[in-house]
Design a protein around this motif. Sequence first.
Motif, PDB file in Angstrom:
ATOM      1  N   GLY A 168       0.849  -1.288   0.100  1.00  0.00           N
ATOM      2  CA  GLY A 168      -0.075   0.037  -0.002  1.00  0.00           C
ATOM      3  C   GLY A 168       1.071   1.311   0.014  1.00  0.00           C
ATOM      4  N   GLU A 169       2.088   1.325   0.909  1.00  0.00           N
ATOM      5  CA  GLU A 169       2.896   2.481   0.863  1.00  0.00           C
ATOM      6  C   GLU A 169       3.428   2.858  -0.640  1.00  0.00           C
ATOM      7  OE1 GLU A 169       4.819   2.573   5.189  1.00  0.00           O
ATOM      8  OE2 GLU A 169       5.867   1.724   3.469  1.00  0.00           O
ATOM      9  N   ARG A 170       3.813   1.685  -1.501  1.00  0.00           N
ATOM     10  CA  ARG A 170       4.265   2.095  -2.888  1.00  0.00           C
ATOM     11  C   ARG A 170       3.372   2.328  -3.622  1.00  0.00           C
ATOM     12  NH1 ARG A 170       6.800  -2.716  -6.684  1.00  0.00           N
ATOM     13  NH2 ARG A 170       7.437  -1.407  -8.346  1.00  0.00           N
ATOM     14  N   THR A 171       2.115   1.736  -3.542  1.00  0.00           N
ATOM     15  CA  THR A 171       1.087   2.432  -4.336  1.00  0.00           C
ATOM     16  C   THR A 171       0.699   3.858  -4.111  1.00  0.00           C
ATOM     17  OG1 THR A 171       0.074   0.089  -4.434  1.00  0.00           O
ATOM     18  CG2 THR A 171      -1.467   2.048  -5.209  1.00  0.00           C
ATOM     19  N   CYS A 172       0.632   4.007  -2.781  1.00  0.00           N
ATOM     20  CA  CYS A 172       0.222   5.565  -2.513  1.00  0.00           C
ATOM     21  C   CYS A 172       1.577   6.261  -2.821  1.00  0.00           C
ATOM     22  CB  CYS A 172       0.255   5.588  -0.883  1.00  0.00           C
ATOM     23  SG  CYS A 172      -0.101   7.105  -0.335  1.00  0.00           S
ATOM     24  N   ALA A 173       2.841   5.955  -2.676  1.00  0.00           N
ATOM     25  CA  ALA A 173       3.840   6.758  -3.562  1.00  0.00           C
ATOM     26  C   ALA A 173       3.798   7.084  -4.776  1.00  0.00           C
ATOM     27  CB  ALA A 173       5.268   6.120  -3.147  1.00  0.00           C
ATOM     28  N   LEU A 174       3.333   6.056  -5.686  1.00  0.00           N
ATOM     29  CA  LEU A 174       3.055   6.201  -6.947  1.00  0.00           C
ATOM     30  C   LEU A 174       1.960   7.335  -7.341  1.00  0.00           C
ATOM     31  CD1 LEU A 174       3.434   2.544  -8.280  1.00  0.00           C
ATOM     32  CD2 LEU A 174       5.286   4.298  -8.484  1.00  0.00           C
ATOM     33  N   TYR A 175       0.878   7.036  -6.438  1.00  0.00           N
ATOM     34  CA  TYR A 175      -0.055   8.052  -6.612  1.00  0.00           C
ATOM     35  C   TYR A 175       0.473   9.556  -6.292  1.00  0.00           C
ATOM     36  CZ  TYR A 175      -4.250  10.536  -5.372  1.00  0.00           C
ATOM     37  OH  TYR A 175      -5.212  11.838  -5.296  1.00  0.00           O
ATOM     38  N   LEU A 176       1.213   9.700  -5.284  1.00  0.00           N
ATOM     39  CA  LEU A 176       1.547  11.214  -4.941  1.00  0.00           C
ATOM     40  C   LEU A 176       2.392  11.484  -6.020  1.00  0.00           C
ATOM     41  CD1 LEU A 176       1.770  10.756  -1.106  1.00  0.00           C
ATOM     42  CD2 LEU A 176      -0.093  11.621  -2.254  1.00  0.00           C
ATOM     43  N   ALA A 177       3.391  10.840  -6.553  1.00  0.00           N
ATOM     44  CA  ALA A 177       4.274  11.480  -7.674  1.00  0.00           C
ATOM     45  C   ALA A 177       3.617  11.509  -8.948  1.00  0.00           C
ATOM     46  CB  ALA A 177       5.374  10.265  -7.517  1.00  0.00           C
ATOM     47  N   SER A 178       2.273  10.876  -9.317  1.00  0.00           N
ATOM     48  CA  SER A 178       1.749  11.070 -10.559  1.00  0.00           C
ATOM     49  C   SER A 178       1.860  12.500 -10.774  1.00  0.00           C
ATOM     50  CB  SER A 178       0.518  10.280 -10.645  1.00  0.00           C
ATOM     51  OG  SER A 178      -0.487  10.911  -9.741  1.00  0.00           O
ATOM     52  N   LEU A 179       1.802  12.974 -12.343  1.00  0.00           N
ATOM     53  CA  LEU A 179       1.688  14.452 -12.695  1.00  0.00           C
ATOM     54  C   LEU A 179       0.581  14.907 -12.291  1.00  0.00           C
ATOM     55  CD1 LEU A 179       3.539  14.075 -15.942  1.00  0.00           C
ATOM     56  CD2 LEU A 179       4.464  14.592 -13.850  1.00  0.00           C
ATOM     57  N   ASP A 180      -0.888  14.478 -12.270  1.00  0.00           N
ATOM     58  CA  ASP A 180      -1.862  14.857 -11.904  1.00  0.00           C
ATOM     59  C   ASP A 180      -1.981  15.411 -10.473  1.00  0.00           C
ATOM     60  OD1 ASP A 180      -2.844  14.850 -14.679  1.00  0.00           O
ATOM     61  OD2 ASP A 180      -4.005  12.943 -14.299  1.00  0.00           O
ATOM     62  N   HIS A 181      -1.740  14.457  -9.653  1.00  0.00           N
ATOM     63  CA  HIS A 181      -1.832  14.919  -8.271  1.00  0.00           C
ATOM     64  C   HIS A 181      -0.575  15.725  -7.860  1.00  0.00           C
ATOM     65  CE1 HIS A 181      -0.990  14.084  -3.746  1.00  0.00           C
ATOM     66  NE2 HIS A 181      -2.483  14.032  -3.687  1.00  0.00           N
ATOM     67  N   PHE A 182       0.817  15.440  -8.262  1.00  0.00           N
ATOM     68  CA  PHE A 182       1.616  16.159  -8.113  1.00  0.00           C
ATOM     69  C   PHE A 182       1.780  17.612  -8.652  1.00  0.00           C
ATOM     70  CE2 PHE A 182       6.273  17.882  -8.707  1.00  0.00           C
ATOM     71  CZ  PHE A 182       6.960  17.347  -7.590  1.00  0.00           C
ATOM     72  N   GLY A 183       0.959  17.879  -9.496  1.00  0.00           N
ATOM     73  CA  GLY A 183       0.632  19.318  -9.995  1.00  0.00           C
ATOM     74  C   GLY A 183      -0.283  19.951  -9.236  1.00  0.00           C
ATOM     75  N   GLU A 184      -1.443  19.444  -8.477  1.00  0.00           N
ATOM     76  CA  GLU A 184      -2.294  19.996  -7.700  1.00  0.00           C
ATOM     77  C   GLU A 184      -1.521  20.373  -6.435  1.00  0.00           C
ATOM     78  OE1 GLU A 184      -5.191  17.187  -6.720  1.00  0.00           O
ATOM     79  OE2 GLU A 184      -6.059  16.992  -8.937  1.00  0.00           O
ATOM     80  N   THR A 185      -0.480  19.665  -6.009  1.00  0.00           N
ATOM     81  CA  THR A 185       0.286  20.088  -4.659  1.00  0.00           C
ATOM     82  C   THR A 185       1.286  20.937  -4.908  1.00  0.00           C
ATOM     83  OG1 THR A 185       1.902  18.290  -5.088  1.00  0.00           O
ATOM     84  CG2 THR A 185      -0.065  17.374  -3.865  1.00  0.00           C
ATOM     85  N   VAL A 186       1.641  21.173  -6.300  1.00  0.00           N
ATOM     86  CA  VAL A 186       2.668  22.306  -6.350  1.00  0.00           C
ATOM     87  C   VAL A 186       2.151  23.480  -7.106  1.00  0.00           C
ATOM     88  CG1 VAL A 186       4.672  20.606  -6.457  1.00  0.00           C
ATOM     89  CG2 VAL A 186       3.326  21.433  -8.466  1.00  0.00           C
ATOM     90  N   LEU A 187       0.907  23.447  -7.251  1.00  0.00           N
ATOM     91  CA  LEU A 187       0.168  24.866  -7.783  1.00  0.00           C
ATOM     92  C   LEU A 187       0.369  25.947  -6.984  1.00  0.00           C
ATOM     93  CD1 LEU A 187      -1.969  25.323  -9.959  1.00  0.00           C
ATOM     94  CD2 LEU A 187      -3.747  25.178  -8.163  1.00  0.00           C
ATOM     95  N   PRO A 188       1.042  26.894  -7.596  1.00  0.00           N
ATOM     96  CA  PRO A 188       1.594  28.160  -7.004  1.00  0.00           C
ATOM     97  C   PRO A 188       0.091  29.087  -6.522  1.00  0.00           C
ATOM     98  CG  PRO A 188       2.099  28.434  -9.253  1.00  0.00           C
ATOM     99  CD  PRO A 188       1.335  27.142  -9.256  1.00  0.00           C
ATOM    100  N   GLU A 189       0.625  29.873  -5.640  1.00  0.00           N
ATOM    101  CA  GLU A 189      -0.162  31.042  -5.285  1.00  0.00           C
ATOM    102  C   GLU A 189      -0.475  31.831  -6.503  1.00  0.00           C
ATOM    103  OE1 GLU A 189      -1.658  31.389  -2.742  1.00  0.00           O
ATOM    104  OE2 GLU A 189      -0.669  29.426  -1.603  1.00  0.00           O
ATOM    105  N   PRO A 190      -1.926  32.350  -6.680  1.00  0.00           N
ATOM    106  CA  PRO A 190      -2.009  33.323  -7.743  1.00  0.00           C
ATOM    107  C   PRO A 190      -1.130  34.371  -7.794  1.00  0.00           C
ATOM    108  CG  PRO A 190      -4.119  32.698  -6.568  1.00  0.00           C
ATOM    109  CD  PRO A 190      -2.860  32.305  -5.857  1.00  0.00           C
TER     110      PRO A 190
END
Length: 387
Positions: A168-190
């Motif tokens: 489960g940790e590996r699957t979660c790590a893959l999900y967090l590093a996917s471009l879609d989710h990673f892009g949401e976390t690094v979305l800058p301030e307006p």
Amino acid sequence: MELPIPKEVMKIWDEWNLRGCILLSLALQVFLFFCAPLRQKCRSTLIVVLIWSAYLLSDWVAAVAIGVITKSQGDPCPTNSQGDPCPCDSGKNKDLLAFWASFLLVHLGGPDTITSFALEDNEFWLRHLILLILQVLAAAYSFYMTLFENKLWFPTVLVFVVGTIKFGERTCALYLASLDHFGETVLPEPEPGPDYEEAVEIYSTMRSVEVPTQVELPIRPMHIGNYKNPKFIVEGVHKESLDDVQLLQEAYRFFESFKGLIVGFLLSSKVRERSRDFFLKRTHVSAFQLIEYELSFMYEVLHTKVVVARHKVGYILRFITFCSTIGALMLFALVGKHKFDKFDIALTYALLIGAIILETLSVLNLICSDWTVIASTTSGADHILVH
């Protein structure tokens, strides 16, 4: 028509196919744990090919071994293809087979040093989630087939929990590093733009009651010679030196600012100016060392379990897996093993001890990593523990 394969070869295959897969799976885990970090600095094509081959082969071998165990557990035939008693399918080894199936889930979870080989692998997190469900069900079925007569049911349950958490940790790590989710976390301030504050100030001035009729601008001395000679300006800047800890802190701040480039975000003018001013004040050695730290942060976030392991829940899960593995080793040592083969007992001990050693080294790597240095500072502790 039978294949022209000698009976001796078939007998060896029937006896050692599963054991060979388990030994190979354990060897691949050890190899990936120690050699996967070499990708960051090593440019040898041979090393990269070996890591890539081990990365692909580790999942395949563990999945095949679980399939072999599941098939043998549901096969009522006590003989092999040559009519001789099959040592792997015999009733005396079914307890160990269920125990090994749970351990193969741990191997499918992989070591902490590598979760993906390329960015494209992170996009297949949903495939890994489906594989997680299927392999957990297969291991549970193997355990269920021996539930009422299994003398190793308690250590098997402990290892099964460890394997499910690791996978489960590996699957979660893959999900967090996917471009879609990673892009949401690094979305800058307006970013309204460089002229926004000036426009607001002008508008507020025009709306005010008292409008100044004269504007006095501060007189700034002009250095014509320096303006026309950029080289003179760069060389005239005082070069400041930072120690390793300060440089690591600056690298983490730049990593937080620049990681949006991975998903195609543009940098704001403030970030570009801050980066330029910082590098102009540093020596070339410090600049390249900072870039090395920054790239190391990016690699670990995208291709390792560092984000999952350094989460608050990750610490709790790591404590559970470590204690469960040690408990499984102690319980297996106390259970009577007179009906098991000596090699199978040694193989099981190798799996348990190997898992404990790798888990201990993973914890030590987390304690001694750059992330711990950043988390120990007041500015980075809260951010790293939450994300």
